[in-house]
Design an enzyme around this catalytic site. Structure first.
Site, short mmCIF file in Angstrom:
data_model
loop_
_atom_site.label_atom_id
_atom_site.label_comp_id
_atom_site.label_asym_id
_atom_site.label_seq_id
_atom_site.Cartn_x
_atom_site.Cartn_y
_atom_site.Cartn_z
N SER A 97 0.83 -1.20 0.00
CA SER A 97 0.00 0.00 0.00
C SER A 97 0.87 1.26 0.00
CB SER A 97 -0.96 -0.05 1.19
OG SER A 97 -2.07 0.77 0.98
N ASP A 219 -9.33 -6.49 -4.56
CA ASP A 219 -8.96 -5.27 -3.83
C ASP A 219 -10.01 -4.20 -4.03
OD1 ASP A 219 -7.69 -2.98 -2.78
OD2 ASP A 219 -5.72 -3.77 -3.27
N HIS A 247 -7.58 -5.91 0.27
CA HIS A 247 -6.41 -5.07 0.04
C HIS A 247 -5.17 -5.64 0.75
CE1 HIS A 247 -4.32 -1.36 -0.84
NE2 HIS A 247 -4.20 -1.02 0.42
#
Lengths: 266, 266
Positions: A97, A219, A247
């Site tokens: 991320s 996601d 995610h």
């Protein structure tokens, strides 16, 4: 900054046995414990460096400064300081991320430090633009800031559930909710705002280090098209889509994640 | 049971103006307030009957009995009692999640009471079987019961996030977390266990009332194949897939939901 100060600021830890040094960098709301499944799977093969971004986990929270961390470059500077303090050369870097763009910025700055990069759930731009679907719009961003201010813990719990997207494995959302909830709301909000406002699309072509983009099929934050976009824009990029809910493939599909790491890093 | 007792037990409320009577029946963890967007959109066109299933919302929780509600038939009996108490004939019934099979059972029993049915997020069987993908397995079910016992509110919050699947609209998960959290944990757990253990696949062909199956494309609980399966097994079924995040299209895609109701009910 003194070596020891950096090691404390980012609560740097080393584990695992092996020649290659793998750096596991967590995303927003996580901390180094988010990687425990990979640490378990990878530590027979690699030396592993773990750390907590400032504002997260057991980092020194007093080091948080809205000015230093007004962009991801502040975190990229921290990362380079961590690597330098740990005398880490030619590392194999895994960024989840926000740590994907942090790794990208660091590797553009000091390419010699990085052997290879892997990005999970990466996005150079979360907001929609003309001809670009980031997944968030101004309304969604405002709704997020509102919810965070109104009731941070309720927001965090629901957000964790949506991010993880594994109603069949409720403990995964609860695990993320815990690390996310532990962040001070007055730090979490400017960080998420900074992330949502970030735009590193122009930086992508500047990366010269071989990179694997791993995109989860499920996601809810990063649309499939963003993974493909990154793979197109980064010169030495490979692209891998893995079947994973949510995610956090390192939690929801830990074997596929560790497998992707081992096969790209060797 | 006396008319007034039924009305109180299920906190029955009537609203809206119109000829046709639409019954909006909520799913597990919700209550009649879950329908507020549809009440707003539909009340100019229909009379609307709202109620809370026992154990939910403002129902009489002392009426909860593990024996009566050991299967969805207990709730189907309640529904028929509510319709009879409200003198509701030939109703247009909308059932979300567990209320789909509740409506099915009631409409098999007293088909003359029902003009048309709409099911949102319906499933006749949540558990995987040979040649049938329900979406849950024994491990997932056990993990759910465990998480509910360990920390009901943490589970509820994360579950709400995953069910809603709208990280861009955090208030939706918080809204569902609130109704879900308000259920007494000792009632919530046997209800969810009963739902996960239910199997109404054999009942589907017995329904004779025209039915619209609405399947959300982003439902993490009910796989797309389940909606299609139901549409095949129910004799007078139509099938509609709508673009909607999560298991709650009435919250995540309220216009499409109200539109589907108006166009099927007329």
């Amino acid at each position: 900054m003194a070596v020891n100060d950096v090691m404390i600021r980012n609560h740097v830890q080393l584990t695992g046995t092996g020649e290659k040094l793998v750096v596991l960098a967590h995303g927003f709301g996580g901390n180094q414990t988010s990687w425990w499944r990979q640490v378990e799977a990878l530590s027979p093969y690699y030396k592993i460096l773990l750390f907590d971004h400032v504002g997260h986990g057991r980092s020194d929270w007093s080091a948080y400064s809205p000015r230093r961390y007004a962009t991801l470059r502040g975190y990229a500077t921290d990362l380079l300081e961590v690597l330098s303090a740990a005398k880490a050369e030619r590392v194999y870097y895994v960024g989840h991320s926000m740590s994907a763009m942090i790794g990208l910025l660091a590797a553009i700055d000091q390419p010699e430090r990085f052997e290879k990069l892997i990005f999970f759930g990466a996005s150079p731009r979360y907001m929609d633009e003309e001809h670009y679907k980031g997944g968030f719009n101004a309304e969604a961003a405002d709704a997020t800031y509102d919810a965070m201010s109104t009731n941070y813990h309720a927001w965090a719990a629901g957000y964790a559930g949506a991010m993880m997207a594994t109603p069949d494995r409720p403990h995964l959302a609860m695990e993320f909710a815990e690390t996310l909830s532990s962040i001070r709301p007055d730090i979490a909000q400017p960080i998420i705002r900074m992330i949502l406002e970030s735009d590193h699309r122009e930086d992508l072509p500047r990366l010269r280090v071989p990179t694997l983009i791993v995109q989860s099929t499920g996601d809810l934050v990063v649309p499939m098209s963003v993974g493909e976009y990154m793979a197109k824009k980064i010169p030495c990029a490979e692209y891998l889509a893995i079947e994973a809910s949510g995610h956090f493939p390192h939690a929801s599909a830990p074997e596929a994640t560790s497998q992707a790491i081992r096969s790209f890093f060797g």
